[in-house]
Motif scaffolding. Structure first.
Motif, PDB file in Angstrom:
ATOM      1  N   ARG A  25      -4.159   3.792  -2.960  1.00 36.83           N
ATOM      2  CA  ARG A  25      -4.979   2.810  -2.254  1.00 36.83           C
ATOM      3  C   ARG A  25      -4.193   1.557  -1.867  1.00 36.83           C
ATOM      4  O   ARG A  25      -4.643   0.782  -1.051  1.00 36.83           O
ATOM      5  CB  ARG A  25      -6.148   2.387  -3.153  1.00 36.83           C
ATOM      6  CG  ARG A  25      -7.106   3.475  -3.409  1.00 36.83           C
ATOM      7  CD  ARG A  25      -8.260   2.963  -4.217  1.00 36.83           C
ATOM      8  NE  ARG A  25      -8.957   4.090  -4.789  1.00 36.83           N
ATOM      9  CZ  ARG A  25      -9.613   4.074  -5.905  1.00 36.83           C
ATOM     10  NH1 ARG A  25      -9.688   2.949  -6.590  1.00 36.83           N
ATOM     11  NH2 ARG A  25     -10.208   5.143  -6.334  1.00 36.83           N
ATOM     12  N   ARG A  26      -3.110   1.348  -2.527  1.00 37.59           N
ATOM     13  CA  ARG A  26      -2.335   0.139  -2.262  1.00 37.59           C
ATOM     14  C   ARG A  26      -1.445   0.277  -1.030  1.00 37.59           C
ATOM     15  O   ARG A  26      -0.485  -0.441  -0.863  1.00 37.59           O
ATOM     16  CB  ARG A  26      -1.491  -0.205  -3.474  1.00 37.59           C
ATOM     17  CG  ARG A  26      -2.377  -0.643  -4.654  1.00 37.59           C
ATOM     18  CD  ARG A  26      -1.576  -0.722  -5.882  1.00 37.59           C
ATOM     19  NE  ARG A  26      -1.442   0.673  -6.362  1.00 37.59           N
ATOM     20  CZ  ARG A  26      -1.080   1.012  -7.564  1.00 37.59           C
ATOM     21  NH1 ARG A  26      -0.772   0.108  -8.434  1.00 37.59           N
ATOM     22  NH2 ARG A  26      -1.007   2.271  -7.923  1.00 37.59           N
ATOM     23  N   VAL A  27      -1.742   1.203  -0.141  1.00 35.28           N
ATOM     24  CA  VAL A  27      -0.956   1.428   1.068  1.00 35.28           C
ATOM     25  C   VAL A  27      -0.903   0.158   1.904  1.00 35.28           C
ATOM     26  O   VAL A  27       0.096  -0.139   2.556  1.00 35.28           O
ATOM     27  CB  VAL A  27      -1.524   2.606   1.886  1.00 35.28           C
ATOM     28  CG1 VAL A  27      -0.864   2.695   3.244  1.00 35.28           C
ATOM     29  CG2 VAL A  27      -1.355   3.899   1.126  1.00 35.28           C
ATOM     30  N   ARG A  28      -1.962  -0.628   1.850  1.00 29.91           N
ATOM     31  CA  ARG A  28      -1.984  -1.876   2.625  1.00 29.91           C
ATOM     32  C   ARG A  28      -0.892  -2.839   2.158  1.00 29.91           C
ATOM     33  O   ARG A  28      -0.434  -3.668   2.923  1.00 29.91           O
ATOM     34  CB  ARG A  28      -3.349  -2.549   2.507  1.00 29.91           C
ATOM     35  CG  ARG A  28      -4.411  -1.787   3.217  1.00 29.91           C
ATOM     36  CD  ARG A  28      -5.725  -2.492   3.132  1.00 29.91           C
ATOM     37  NE  ARG A  28      -6.740  -1.706   3.818  1.00 29.91           N
ATOM     38  CZ  ARG A  28      -8.008  -1.924   3.744  1.00 29.91           C
ATOM     39  NH1 ARG A  28      -8.448  -2.928   3.002  1.00 29.91           N
ATOM     40  NH2 ARG A  28      -8.851  -1.172   4.387  1.00 29.91           N
ATOM     41  N   ILE A  29      -0.481  -2.728   0.917  1.00 31.43           N
ATOM     42  CA  ILE A  29       0.590  -3.577   0.401  1.00 31.43           C
ATOM     43  C   ILE A  29       1.956  -2.958   0.699  1.00 31.43           C
ATOM     44  O   ILE A  29       2.889  -3.644   1.086  1.00 31.43           O
ATOM     45  CB  ILE A  29       0.432  -3.782  -1.133  1.00 31.43           C
ATOM     46  CG1 ILE A  29      -0.874  -4.530  -1.417  1.00 31.43           C
ATOM     47  CG2 ILE A  29       1.632  -4.507  -1.712  1.00 31.43           C
ATOM     48  CD1 ILE A  29      -1.225  -4.596  -2.879  1.00 31.43           C
ATOM     49  N   VAL A  30       2.059  -1.647   0.521  1.00 34.19           N
ATOM     50  CA  VAL A  30       3.333  -0.959   0.693  1.00 34.19           C
ATOM     51  C   VAL A  30       3.817  -1.057   2.143  1.00 34.19           C
ATOM     52  O   VAL A  30       5.001  -1.295   2.393  1.00 34.19           O
ATOM     53  CB  VAL A  30       3.218   0.526   0.259  1.00 34.19           C
ATOM     54  CG1 VAL A  30       4.482   1.292   0.608  1.00 34.19           C
ATOM     55  CG2 VAL A  30       2.944   0.610  -1.228  1.00 34.19           C
ATOM     56  N   GLY A  31       2.950  -0.912   3.110  1.00 33.84           N
ATOM     57  CA  GLY A  31       3.332  -0.951   4.531  1.00 33.84           C
ATOM     58  C   GLY A  31       4.030  -2.247   4.914  1.00 33.84           C
ATOM     59  O   GLY A  31       5.166  -2.221   5.423  1.00 33.84           O
ATOM     60  N   PRO A  32       3.395  -3.399   4.670  1.00 29.81           N
ATOM     61  CA  PRO A  32       4.068  -4.662   5.006  1.00 29.81           C
ATOM     62  C   PRO A  32       5.360  -4.903   4.217  1.00 29.81           C
ATOM     63  O   PRO A  32       6.327  -5.451   4.753  1.00 29.81           O
ATOM     64  CB  PRO A  32       3.028  -5.733   4.668  1.00 29.81           C
ATOM     65  CG  PRO A  32       1.720  -5.023   4.748  1.00 29.81           C
ATOM     66  CD  PRO A  32       1.991  -3.615   4.314  1.00 29.81           C
ATOM     67  N   VAL A  33       5.392  -4.472   2.955  1.00 27.71           N
ATOM     68  CA  VAL A  33       6.617  -4.640   2.154  1.00 27.71           C
ATOM     69  C   VAL A  33       7.748  -3.816   2.772  1.00 27.71           C
ATOM     70  O   VAL A  33       8.871  -4.294   2.932  1.00 27.71           O
ATOM     71  CB  VAL A  33       6.380  -4.259   0.678  1.00 27.71           C
ATOM     72  CG1 VAL A  33       7.694  -4.157  -0.088  1.00 27.71           C
ATOM     73  CG2 VAL A  33       5.456  -5.264   0.017  1.00 27.71           C
ATOM     74  N   LEU A  34       7.444  -2.568   3.122  1.00 26.55           N
ATOM     75  CA  LEU A  34       8.463  -1.723   3.741  1.00 26.55           C
ATOM     76  C   LEU A  34       8.896  -2.290   5.099  1.00 26.55           C
ATOM     77  O   LEU A  34      10.080  -2.254   5.443  1.00 26.55           O
ATOM     78  CB  LEU A  34       7.959  -0.293   3.907  1.00 26.55           C
ATOM     79  CG  LEU A  34       7.803   0.509   2.616  1.00 26.55           C
ATOM     80  CD1 LEU A  34       7.210   1.881   2.912  1.00 26.55           C
ATOM     81  CD2 LEU A  34       9.128   0.648   1.905  1.00 26.55           C
TER      82      LEU A  34
END
Length: 182
Positions: A25-34
């Motif tokens: 569910r934390r994809v929203r965090i992973v995308g901007p970090v990447l």
């Protein structure tokens, strides 16, 4: 080598896929970090390529030799003596002058082989690539010498020379020195 690039791309893609699955569910965090890591990495590569690399690579690529030969072409009188310490200076002579390709094909530089790019001398029209010892003895007042900065200092100490110009590298240091005998 280049053949390994697809393997690294596949390993990176597999790692990214695993990271996204773990994040759930934390994809929203992973995308901007990447995305931030990607932008920072691209910025770092651009800085190294366009800012740092030109400063430290100039001498390895005979920086200024082409400009020095073009200057010699503007002064069509006399012979031009070039230090054999430059890597394959005959290529610059052929590229920056109107030397007849047929003449070169009939008498190419002898002794060149993979990994052996330095040679003791060659003559291409009025251009002569010679070792330092011959630079001391050769040349008249109409001639031009194209040498490395340390050779210029030694040459000036051994015979009377006057400056005909200097090509400066991106780091601000002299890359190629042009001299005329007096």
């Amino acid at each position: 080598a280049i053949a390994g690039a697809p393997v690294f791309a596949l390993v990176s893609a597999a790692g990214l896929d695993a990271l996204v699955r773990v994040a759930g569910r934390r994809v929203r965090i992973v995308g901007p970090v990447l995305a931030a890591v990607l932008v920072l990495g691209a910025g770092h590569v651009a800085w190294r390529l366009f800012e740092e690399y030109p400063r430290y690579s100039a001498r390895a690529w005979n920086y200024g030799l082409g400009e020095a030969i073009r200057r010699a072409e503007c002064s069509p009188r006399g012979e031009v003596w070039i230090s054999s310490r430059f890597v394959m200076p005959h290529i610059y002579i052929l590229f920056h002058t109107a030397y007849d390709p047929v003449l070169y094909q009939q008498a190419p530089v002898q002794g060149l082989a993979q990994g052996r790019w330095h040679y003791s001398g060659c003559d291409l029209g009025r251009y002569h690539v010679v070792p330092f010892g011959r630079l001391i003895d050769e040349g008249g007042p109409a001639d031009l010498f194209i040498v490395m900065p340390d050779e210029a200092a030694r040459l000036e100490a051994m015979r009377t020379m006057r400056s005909a110009g200097t090509v400066v590298a991106p780091d601000g240091a002299a890359a190629v020195v042009l001299l005329r005998p007096e």
